[in-house]
Write a protein that holds these residues in place. Structure first.
Motif, PDB file in Angstrom:
ATOM      1  N   GLU A  49       0.670  -0.883   0.144  1.00  0.00           N
ATOM      2  CA  GLU A  49       0.109   0.034   0.078  1.00  0.00           C
ATOM      3  C   GLU A  49       0.825   1.479  -0.073  1.00  0.00           C
ATOM      4  N   MET A  50       2.178   1.224   0.862  1.00  0.00           N
ATOM      5  CA  MET A  50       2.877   2.109   0.914  1.00  0.00           C
ATOM      6  C   MET A  50       3.590   3.022  -0.070  1.00  0.00           C
ATOM      7  N   LEU A  60      -7.273   0.297   6.379  1.00  0.00           N
ATOM      8  CA  LEU A  60      -8.053  -0.446   6.520  1.00  0.00           C
ATOM      9  C   LEU A  60      -7.533  -2.328   5.553  1.00  0.00           C
ATOM     10  N   SER A  61      -7.556  -3.940   5.977  1.00  0.00           N
ATOM     11  CA  SER A  61      -7.765  -4.296   4.415  1.00  0.00           C
ATOM     12  C   SER A  61      -8.393  -5.402   5.182  1.00  0.00           C
ATOM     13  N   GLY A  62      -8.103  -6.558   4.362  1.00  0.00           N
ATOM     14  CA  GLY A  62      -8.622  -7.447   4.496  1.00  0.00           C
ATOM     15  C   GLY A  62      -9.932  -8.389   3.880  1.00  0.00           C
ATOM     16  N   GLY A  63     -10.667  -9.845   4.012  1.00  0.00           N
ATOM     17  CA  GLY A  63     -11.800  -9.574   4.166  1.00  0.00           C
ATOM     18  C   GLY A  63     -12.879  -8.789   4.320  1.00  0.00           C
ATOM     19  N   LEU A 119      -8.648   4.973   5.455  1.00  0.00           N
ATOM     20  CA  LEU A 119      -9.239   4.518   4.187  1.00  0.00           C
ATOM     21  C   LEU A 119      -9.195   3.086   3.706  1.00  0.00           C
ATOM     22  N   ARG A 120      -9.668   2.207   2.811  1.00  0.00           N
ATOM     23  CA  ARG A 120      -9.937   1.084   2.708  1.00  0.00           C
ATOM     24  C   ARG A 120      -8.444   1.171   1.602  1.00  0.00           C
ATOM     25  N   SER A 121      -8.263  -0.216   1.898  1.00  0.00           N
ATOM     26  CA  SER A 121      -7.307  -0.172   0.827  1.00  0.00           C
ATOM     27  C   SER A 121      -7.574  -0.629  -0.501  1.00  0.00           C
ATOM     28  N   ASN A 122      -6.452   0.331  -0.688  1.00  0.00           N
ATOM     29  CA  ASN A 122      -6.785   0.664  -2.238  1.00  0.00           C
ATOM     30  C   ASN A 122      -6.351  -0.586  -2.866  1.00  0.00           C
ATOM     31  N   LEU A 123      -5.510  -1.601  -2.905  1.00  0.00           N
ATOM     32  CA  LEU A 123      -4.964  -2.454  -3.930  1.00  0.00           C
ATOM     33  C   LEU A 123      -5.106  -3.779  -3.122  1.00  0.00           C
ATOM     34  N   LEU A 124      -5.939  -4.289  -2.880  1.00  0.00           N
ATOM     35  CA  LEU A 124      -6.976  -5.079  -2.522  1.00  0.00           C
ATOM     36  C   LEU A 124      -6.176  -6.009  -2.088  1.00  0.00           C
TER      37      LEU A 124
END
Length: 293
Positions: free
Chosen positions: A116-117, A239-242, A272-277
């Motif tokens: 993400e970074m 924030l990331s993950g399923g 933020l939500r993950s940009n790359l999932l």
């Protein structure tokens, strides 16, 4: 000249293996089941076949993000119970011996945070909070992954949210994981309704039990995010993950609730939500070969 590496993401159910360019990102990717119950030797053997198929003379090394706590020497110090014979393996040595290339091994959420970074939001001070079957975290400090003394820094899923609360698989009580994971959401719905429902459905339903479960979840998440913001003063909490796939309609609410508990100096934090999932981990894993971890 562009650098190239093999990036690997080892998850509880699936593995991704990719040929990655430092500038181009993912060039070619394959996915295979982890089959963690078959043991560490089986995972390494099947993983090695896929790496071999992608290798060429341009590859500088192999970067891996894997479930579990990984020390600075690449040894898996702990992992979830579904990974048979994974604890104690020195994955760095295993891969370097097989392929005569440098290898770097980090925790899966640490890899996600690097991805993400570098390829996503590009904030130099960033905290990742991964909400999936369990809950994990990672710390980016001044553009670098902070791993701590033993490589395991960032395990926010096992910070205590509710003193003497629900029992956690780690042996403690009241951890974030017992309230914010996908598993926790489904268990809470079952407690209230007596019915089993998948988390994605709970977030979409409008019945009283779903509303209660989601409302409790959002409150707990807000407290966790505010604690992170107040402790680290980052540019962003990602924030990331399923579970995050279900959170898009709630992001404004999450920000509002979180800011209630955030100190004035930290109210500019981005949530933020993950940009790359799903690509974040594998890109971050490969980046450990391009830059110093």
């Amino acid at each position: 000249m562009q650098k190239y590496a093999i990036g690997v993401d080892i998850g509880g159910t699936g593995m991704q293996i990719a040929y990655i360019g430092e500038n181009d990102g993912i060039i070619k990717k394959v996915q295979i089941p982890t089959e963690a119950k078959n043991g560490g030797a089986d995972i390494i053997e099947r993983l090695s076949i896929e790496i071999e198929n992608l290798l060429d003379e341009n590859i500088m090394g192999i970067g891996v993000g894997t479930a579990g706590q990984i020390d600075n020497e690449g040894v898996i110090r702990s992992c979830t119970a579904n990974f048979k014979d994974w604890k104690g393996i020195n994955l760095k040595t295993e891969l370097e011996t097989r392929f005569n290339l440098p290898a770097q091994i980090v925790n899966d959420v640490q890899a996600m945070s690097l991805g993400e970074m570098i390829y996503g939001y590009s904030y130099p001070n960033m905290i990742s909070l991964a909400l999936g079957t369990g809950v994990g975290g990672a710390i980016i400090n001044n553009g670098k992954l902070y791993r701590g003394t033993n490589g395991s820094a960032g395990e926010m899923g096992h910070a205590v949210l509710v003193p003497f609360g629900k029992e956690c698989p780690c042996g403690s009580q009241g951890c974030l994981e017992t309230y914010l994971s996908g598993t926790a959401i489904e268990k809470r719905y079952l407690e209230l309704s007596g019915e089993e429902k998948k988390g994605q459905i709970i977030f979409k339903q409008d019945d009283e039990y779903s509303k209660q479960v989601v409302d409790e979840f959002l409150d707990y998440l807000a407290i966790a995010v505010a604690n992170i913001a107040n402790t680290f003063a980052p540019d962003a909490v990602v924030l990331s993950g399923g579970v995050v796939g279900s959170l898009e309609p709630f992001m404004d609410d999450i920000r509002t609730r979180s800011l209630q508990f955030t100190l004035e100096a930290n109210k500019e934090v981005k949530i933020l939500r993950s940009n790359l999932l799903s690509d974040a981990m594998i890109l971050g894993a490969a980046s450990t070969i391009f830059t110093e971890v």
